[in-house]
Design an enzyme around this catalytic site. Structure first.
Site, PDB file in Angstrom:
ATOM      1  N   CYS A 221       5.887 -13.408 -33.792  1.00  0.00           N
ATOM      2  CA  CYS A 221       4.788 -12.979 -34.657  1.00  0.00           C
ATOM      3  C   CYS A 221       4.897 -13.583 -36.064  1.00  0.00           C
ATOM      4  CB  CYS A 221       4.723 -11.463 -34.727  1.00  0.00           C
ATOM      5  SG  CYS A 221       4.121 -10.754 -33.179  1.00  0.00           S
TER       6      CYS A 221
ATOM      7  N   ASP B 199      14.402   1.804 -17.917  1.00  0.00           N
ATOM      8  CA  ASP B 199      14.433   0.359 -17.674  1.00  0.00           C
ATOM      9  C   ASP B 199      13.192  -0.009 -16.887  1.00  0.00           C
ATOM     10  OD1 ASP B 199      15.436   1.425 -14.981  1.00  0.00           O
ATOM     11  OD2 ASP B 199      15.136  -0.704 -14.586  1.00  0.00           O
TER      12      ASP B 199
ATOM     13  N   ASP C 165      22.549  -1.766 -11.382  1.00  0.00           N
ATOM     14  CA  ASP C 165      22.083  -0.878 -10.322  1.00  0.00           C
ATOM     15  C   ASP C 165      22.989  -1.069  -9.107  1.00  0.00           C
ATOM     16  OD1 ASP C 165      21.375  -3.280  -9.177  1.00  0.00           O
ATOM     17  OD2 ASP C 165      19.229  -2.995  -9.398  1.00  0.00           O
TER      18      ASP C 165
ATOM     19  N   CYS D 194       4.629  -6.426 -36.290  1.00  0.00           N
ATOM     20  CA  CYS D 194       5.724  -6.467 -35.312  1.00  0.00           C
ATOM     21  C   CYS D 194       7.056  -6.895 -35.924  1.00  0.00           C
ATOM     22  CB  CYS D 194       5.355  -7.391 -34.166  1.00  0.00           C
ATOM     23  SG  CYS D 194       6.710  -7.789 -33.074  1.00  0.00           S
TER      24      CYS D 194
ATOM     25  N   HIS E 187       8.429 -11.203 -28.043  1.00  0.00           N
ATOM     26  CA  HIS E 187       7.562 -10.203 -28.657  1.00  0.00           C
ATOM     27  C   HIS E 187       7.555  -8.895 -27.863  1.00  0.00           C
ATOM     28  CE1 HIS E 187       4.202  -8.111 -30.404  1.00  0.00           C
ATOM     29  NE2 HIS E 187       3.822  -7.889 -29.160  1.00  0.00           N
TER      30      HIS E 187
ATOM     31  N   CYS F  66       8.720  -9.660 -35.111  1.00  0.00           N
ATOM     32  CA  CYS F  66       9.538 -10.517 -34.239  1.00  0.00           C
ATOM     33  C   CYS F  66       9.367 -11.973 -34.656  1.00  0.00           C
ATOM     34  CB  CYS F  66       9.174 -10.318 -32.767  1.00  0.00           C
ATOM     35  SG  CYS F  66       7.722 -11.222 -32.197  1.00  0.00           S
TER      36      CYS F  66
HETATM   37 ZN   LIG Z   1       5.953  -9.777 -32.189  1.00  0.00          ZN
END
Ligand SMILES: [Zn+2]
Length: 396
Positions: A317, A274, A100, A312, A342, A314
């Site tokens: 998880c 964002d 930015d 998920c 996550h 990830c």
């Molecule tokens: Zn997750």
């Protein structure tokens, strides 16, 4: 890819357009990596995503992150970054960066910021001396950081400001864009995005978009929104802005990252987003899931041995339970890290789902399913119903 595009270090190709809404899927090619849009860009304030390493981001195929010029300009500072060969190298992130201008941070963080035609005058929070961020200075710092996409310095007014100040800021933003473009030393590998301003005034916003479009730029940002204005005004200004921006260039809606806002604003034709929210809220122990939020600090999770979200994928998880996260949330930095991983994955998965459905031309159904998972009693926010109706999607 035209010759001018190459010179701008950016190419953009629309791959699919939703036949019902204004949503589209595109391929944005930047010097460090390609980006599939619509995209959510996690925010790495000071050359690091709080609680996450570049490797982890790459592993989940994050293609672009955001850095704050105000923070980076301060520490490590432009001289050191130049010596280090730019921020990509310095932070060991080989993919794309967007910075930015530093202006918004100043106006929002520093009480004493004063805006004149020359730039933003402020008192250094470190030694109390008076400093000036001009359009030229902002670009100089961003040139030394070396991000793939850099932002013009704009005259920021609060999103609820009305009256002549909004028009003044809009015209000054255009004048500052011209100064930024003139000062830009690396057009071969960095692209400046101008910022559509004009507050909540439809005529000003339209005029601003038309003026910016006359400049030789390869993408646009929509700014001055998501700052506490009524949501019914927010979506109308977003939609009006995309209507007046060219279809063959990316449109970046600044500061937007709530799941509902992302889905609705994709439908309204935005490509890039964002927000600090997903990472910030993780540090407070809140996980994002398709049904809303899980505040893992709540007692009810103390004996819940399921992962945050079974679907998920990830690393959090696949390895940790809600019960474990409940035990450490808010106490241990590792909890912030696990939940951040996550939440970033949740945002990336959401965008992946949006892109896939647009490619398959099933985006309206995706929106309906997403909204009914989040609002099972169908108590949809009024603004989202209106916004989606404006692009022909009716919620069930
Ligand atoms: Zn997750």
């Amino acid at each position: 890819m035209s010759a001018t595009r190459k010179a701008h270090a950016l190419s953009f190709k629309v791959l699919a357009e939703c036949s019902t809404t204004k949503a589209r899927v595109s391929k944005l090619i930047l010097p460090h990596h390609e980006v599939d849009t619509p995209v959510f860009m996690p925010v790495g304030t000071q050359g690091t995503l709080k609680a996450m390493l570049p490797d982890q981001l790459e592993e989940m195929d994050c293609q672009i992150i955001l850095g704050n010029t105000y923070h980076l300009g301060h520490r490590p500072g432009p001289e050191l970054l130049e010596k280090a060969g730019g921020l990509h190298k310095f932070m060991n992130w080989n993919r794309n960066l967007l910075t930015d201008s530093g202006g918004f941070q100043m106006v929002s963080l520093l009480k004493l910021a004063e805006i004149t035609e020359e730039g933003v005058k402020f008192e250094s929070p470190h030694d109390g001396s008076t400093m000036m961020l001009t359009p030229e200075k902002s670009i100089e710092i961003q040139n030394s950081i070396g991000a793939d996409i850099i932002m013009q310095l704009d005259d920021v007014v609060h999103s609820t400001t009305t009256g002549p100040r909004v028009e003044e800021a809009m015209w000054r933003t255009i004048r500052w864009l011209d100064r930024c473009l003139k000062a830009h030393a690396r057009p071969h590998d960095q692209s400046i995005f101008p910022i559509v301003q004009g507050g909540l005034d439809a005529e000003l916003r339209k005029k601003c978009a038309q003026e910016l479009t006359k400049r030789d730029v390869s993408g646009f940002a929509i700014g001055g929104l998501s700052g506490g204005e009524e949501k019914s005004q927010f979506w109308r200004m977003v939609s009006l802005s995309t209507d007046h921006l060219p279809g063959d260039k990316p449109r970046y809606l600044m500061g937007v990252g709530f799941a509902v806002d992302l889905v609705v604003c994709c439908a309204l034709g935005c490509d890039m987003f964002d927000c600090v929210y997903p990472t910030r809220t993780a540090r407070f122990g809140t996980a994002l899931v398709p049904t809303g939020l899980l505040n893992l600090k709540l007692e009810k999770f103390s004996q819940d041995f399921r992962p945050i979200d079974e679907n998920c994928g990830c690393s959090t998880c696949s390895q940790y339970t809600r019960s474990y996260l409940h035990t450490i949330a808010g106490h241990k930095p590792v909890a912030a890290q696990l939940i951040t991983v996550h939440n970033v994955r949740y945002q990336l998965n959401l965008m992946r789902g949006i892109r896939k459905s647009i490619m398959e031309n099933t985006f309206p159904k995706f929106v309906q399913d997403f909204m009914s998972a989040l609002f099972p009693s169908k108590d949809y926010p009024e603004w989202s119903v209106e916004a989606l109706a404006s692009v022909n999607v009716t919620l069930r």
